[in-house]
Design a protein around this motif. Structure first.
Motif, short mmCIF file in Angstrom:
data_model
loop_
_atom_site.label_atom_id
_atom_site.label_comp_id
_atom_site.label_asym_id
_atom_site.label_seq_id
_atom_site.Cartn_x
_atom_site.Cartn_y
_atom_site.Cartn_z
N GLU A 277 -41.25 103.78 -2.01
CA GLU A 277 -40.89 102.39 -1.74
C GLU A 277 -39.42 102.32 -1.33
O GLU A 277 -38.57 102.95 -1.96
CB GLU A 277 -41.12 101.52 -2.97
N PRO A 278 -39.11 101.56 -0.29
CA PRO A 278 -37.73 101.47 0.19
C PRO A 278 -36.88 100.54 -0.68
O PRO A 278 -36.49 99.45 -0.26
CB PRO A 278 -37.89 100.93 1.61
N THR A 279 -36.62 100.95 -1.91
CA THR A 279 -35.87 100.13 -2.85
C THR A 279 -34.62 100.87 -3.32
O THR A 279 -34.51 102.09 -3.19
CB THR A 279 -36.71 99.79 -4.08
N LYS A 280 -33.71 100.12 -3.90
CA LYS A 280 -32.49 100.71 -4.44
C LYS A 280 -32.83 101.65 -5.58
O LYS A 280 -32.20 102.71 -5.73
CB LYS A 280 -31.54 99.63 -4.92
N GLU A 281 -33.81 101.29 -6.39
CA GLU A 281 -34.21 102.13 -7.52
C GLU A 281 -34.71 103.49 -7.04
O GLU A 281 -34.35 104.54 -7.60
CB GLU A 281 -35.28 101.43 -8.35
N THR A 282 -35.55 103.48 -5.99
CA THR A 282 -36.04 104.74 -5.44
C THR A 282 -34.90 105.55 -4.86
O THR A 282 -34.82 106.78 -5.04
CB THR A 282 -37.09 104.47 -4.34
N TYR B 6 -30.68 96.79 2.78
CA TYR B 6 -31.99 96.84 3.43
C TYR B 6 -31.93 96.60 4.94
O TYR B 6 -32.94 96.64 5.61
CB TYR B 6 -32.92 95.82 2.78
N ARG B 7 -30.74 96.36 5.47
CA ARG B 7 -30.62 96.12 6.90
C ARG B 7 -30.25 97.41 7.61
O ARG B 7 -29.26 97.52 8.32
CB ARG B 7 -29.57 95.03 7.16
N THR B 8 -31.06 98.42 7.40
CA THR B 8 -30.77 99.75 7.95
C THR B 8 -31.86 100.25 8.89
O THR B 8 -31.85 101.40 9.30
CB THR B 8 -30.61 100.77 6.81
N GLY B 9 -32.80 99.37 9.22
CA GLY B 9 -33.90 99.80 10.07
C GLY B 9 -34.99 100.50 9.28
O GLY B 9 -34.86 100.74 8.08
N GLN B 10 -36.06 100.83 9.96
CA GLN B 10 -37.20 101.46 9.30
C GLN B 10 -37.10 102.98 9.36
O GLN B 10 -36.47 103.55 10.25
CB GLN B 10 -38.50 101.00 9.96
N LEU B 11 -37.76 103.60 8.41
CA LEU B 11 -37.87 105.05 8.43
C LEU B 11 -38.68 105.49 9.65
O LEU B 11 -39.56 104.75 10.11
CB LEU B 11 -38.57 105.55 7.17
N PRO B 12 -38.41 106.66 10.22
CA PRO B 12 -39.21 107.13 11.34
C PRO B 12 -40.67 107.31 10.91
O PRO B 12 -40.95 107.82 9.83
CB PRO B 12 -38.56 108.47 11.70
N ASP B 13 -41.59 106.86 11.76
CA ASP B 13 -43.01 106.98 11.43
C ASP B 13 -43.53 108.36 11.83
O ASP B 13 -42.79 109.20 12.36
CB ASP B 13 -43.82 105.87 12.10
N LEU B 14 -44.81 108.58 11.58
CA LEU B 14 -45.40 109.90 11.84
C LEU B 14 -45.30 110.27 13.31
O LEU B 14 -44.98 111.42 13.65
CB LEU B 14 -46.86 109.93 11.39
N ASP B 15 -45.57 109.32 14.20
CA ASP B 15 -45.49 109.61 15.63
C ASP B 15 -44.07 110.02 16.02
O ASP B 15 -43.88 110.94 16.82
CB ASP B 15 -45.93 108.40 16.46
N GLY B 16 -43.08 109.32 15.46
CA GLY B 16 -41.70 109.65 15.76
C GLY B 16 -41.32 111.03 15.26
O GLY B 16 -40.61 111.78 15.95
N LEU B 17 -41.78 111.38 14.07
CA LEU B 17 -41.49 112.71 13.52
C LEU B 17 -42.20 113.80 14.31
O LEU B 17 -41.64 114.89 14.52
CB LEU B 17 -41.89 112.77 12.05
N ARG B 18 -43.42 113.52 14.75
CA ARG B 18 -44.15 114.51 15.56
C ARG B 18 -43.46 114.73 16.90
O ARG B 18 -43.36 115.87 17.38
CB ARG B 18 -45.58 114.05 15.78
N GLU B 19 -43.00 113.66 17.52
CA GLU B 19 -42.31 113.79 18.81
C GLU B 19 -41.01 114.56 18.65
O GLU B 19 -40.67 115.42 19.47
CB GLU B 19 -42.04 112.41 19.40
N PHE B 20 -40.29 114.26 17.58
CA PHE B 20 -39.05 114.99 17.31
C PHE B 20 -39.35 116.47 17.07
O PHE B 20 -38.63 117.35 17.53
CB PHE B 20 -38.36 114.38 16.08
N SER B 21 -40.43 116.74 16.36
CA SER B 21 -40.84 118.11 16.10
C SER B 21 -41.13 118.86 17.40
O SER B 21 -40.76 120.03 17.55
CB SER B 21 -42.08 118.12 15.19
N LYS B 22 -41.77 118.19 18.34
CA LYS B 22 -42.06 118.82 19.63
C LYS B 22 -40.78 119.22 20.35
O LYS B 22 -40.70 120.29 20.95
CB LYS B 22 -42.87 117.86 20.51
N ARG B 23 -39.79 118.36 20.28
CA ARG B 23 -38.52 118.65 20.95
C ARG B 23 -37.82 119.86 20.31
O ARG B 23 -37.06 120.55 20.97
CB ARG B 23 -37.59 117.44 20.89
N LEU B 24 -38.07 120.08 19.04
CA LEU B 24 -37.41 121.19 18.33
C LEU B 24 -38.09 122.53 18.55
O LEU B 24 -37.54 123.57 18.15
CB LEU B 24 -37.37 120.90 16.83
N GLN B 25 -39.26 122.54 19.17
CA GLN B 25 -40.01 123.80 19.31
C GLN B 25 -39.26 124.83 20.13
O GLN B 25 -39.38 126.04 19.89
CB GLN B 25 -41.39 123.53 19.92
#
Length: 269
Positions: free
Chosen positions: A85-90, A137-156
């Protein structure tokens, strides 16, 4: 030059050059050999240029380990990341957790802390522990799975290296392009653990100049971003100096967030 915009950096990174990417891409030469970035950070220019072969290096072991985990298994990292969960406690709980349990867990932790920390700053205390406060909380969203997969492709096609910038520069040949973006000079306010306690410091500038001169003599094309570029230009006569305006956002208060010049120095036309 292939300028690719769809893939975004997965990290918020203090000092990132995303604002001036059009300037940097216009200054970048055609890459015949490898793209080499010894202070890779969020790797935004790497993503924009999309080189076929590259070396991404940084002295921060947690950053390089995160990229390695994403290159190998973005799905595993995403599965862990989406369970928090995107909380301060986490945030505080994960910040207190020491890395080393599992590669995918450590990468997810790094991404989470980077997303929700203050201003995307990476800073360690004297014990090497990440100690940046929660940024809200005004930091934008975490990268989603598609974003991480695309980034992974670039790192190959990328070789990942964790260590001192000098080694990464020394392996460059006349077909390679080296982009250098060391932490900026801020006088007495510098060296508070930003980028890690073993990161680039003011006393490393002379070493940087020495390595750059040696690479220049080998025919390596080099582009440098640095706020004391006039000092470098005196040490590197004949190099081209340009600048681009950028609004800095690292300061803790809005009055410290002002437009400044980002300088670029290069040894080619």
């Amino acid at each position: 030059m292939t300028f690719c915009v769809p893939t975004k950096p997965v990290l918020r990174w203090a000092g990132s050059k995303r604002q001036i990417l059009p300037k940097l891409t216009s200054l970048s030469p055609e890459i015949v050999g490898r793209y080499i970035e010894p202070f890779c950070g969020s790797a935004c220019l790497f993503l924009a240029l999309n080189p076929a072969r590259s070396i991404l290096a940084d002295v921060n072991p947690h950053l390089i380990a995160t990229y390695d985990a994403l290159r190998n298994d973005p799905d595993a990292v995403s599965a862990i990341l989406t369970g928090w969960e995107p909380t301060k406690e986490t945030y505080l709980e994960l910040r207190a957790t020491q890395p080393g349990t599992d590669k995918a867990f450590d990468a997810a932790r790094f991404l989470f802390l980077n997303r929700y920390c203050f201003n995307g700053v990476y800073r360690e205390n004297l014990r090497g522990q990440f100690n940046v406060p929660f940024g809200g909380y005004r930091t934008g969203q975490l990268p989603d799975l598609d974003g991480l997969r695309e980034f992974s492709k670039r790192l190959q096609g990328a070789e990942l290296y964790c260590g001192d910038f000098a080694k990464a520069i020394r392996i460059a040949t006349d077909s390679d392009f080296v982009y250098l973006d060391p932490p900026y000079y801020y006088g007495s306010s510098r060296n508070r653990g930003e980028y890690g306690w073993n990161a680039f410091a003011d006393e490393d500038v002379d070493r940087l100049i020495e390595e750059v001169r040696s690479a220049d003599s080998r025919g390596v094309r080099i582009l440098i971003s640095y706020n004391q570029a006039h000092t470098l230009k005196k040490a590197l006569p004949g190099w081209q100096l340009t600048y681009a305006p950028v609004r800095r956002s690292v300061a803790g208060f809005s009055k410290g967030r002002k437009a400044v010049r980002e300088y670029q120095l290069r040894n080619y036309q």
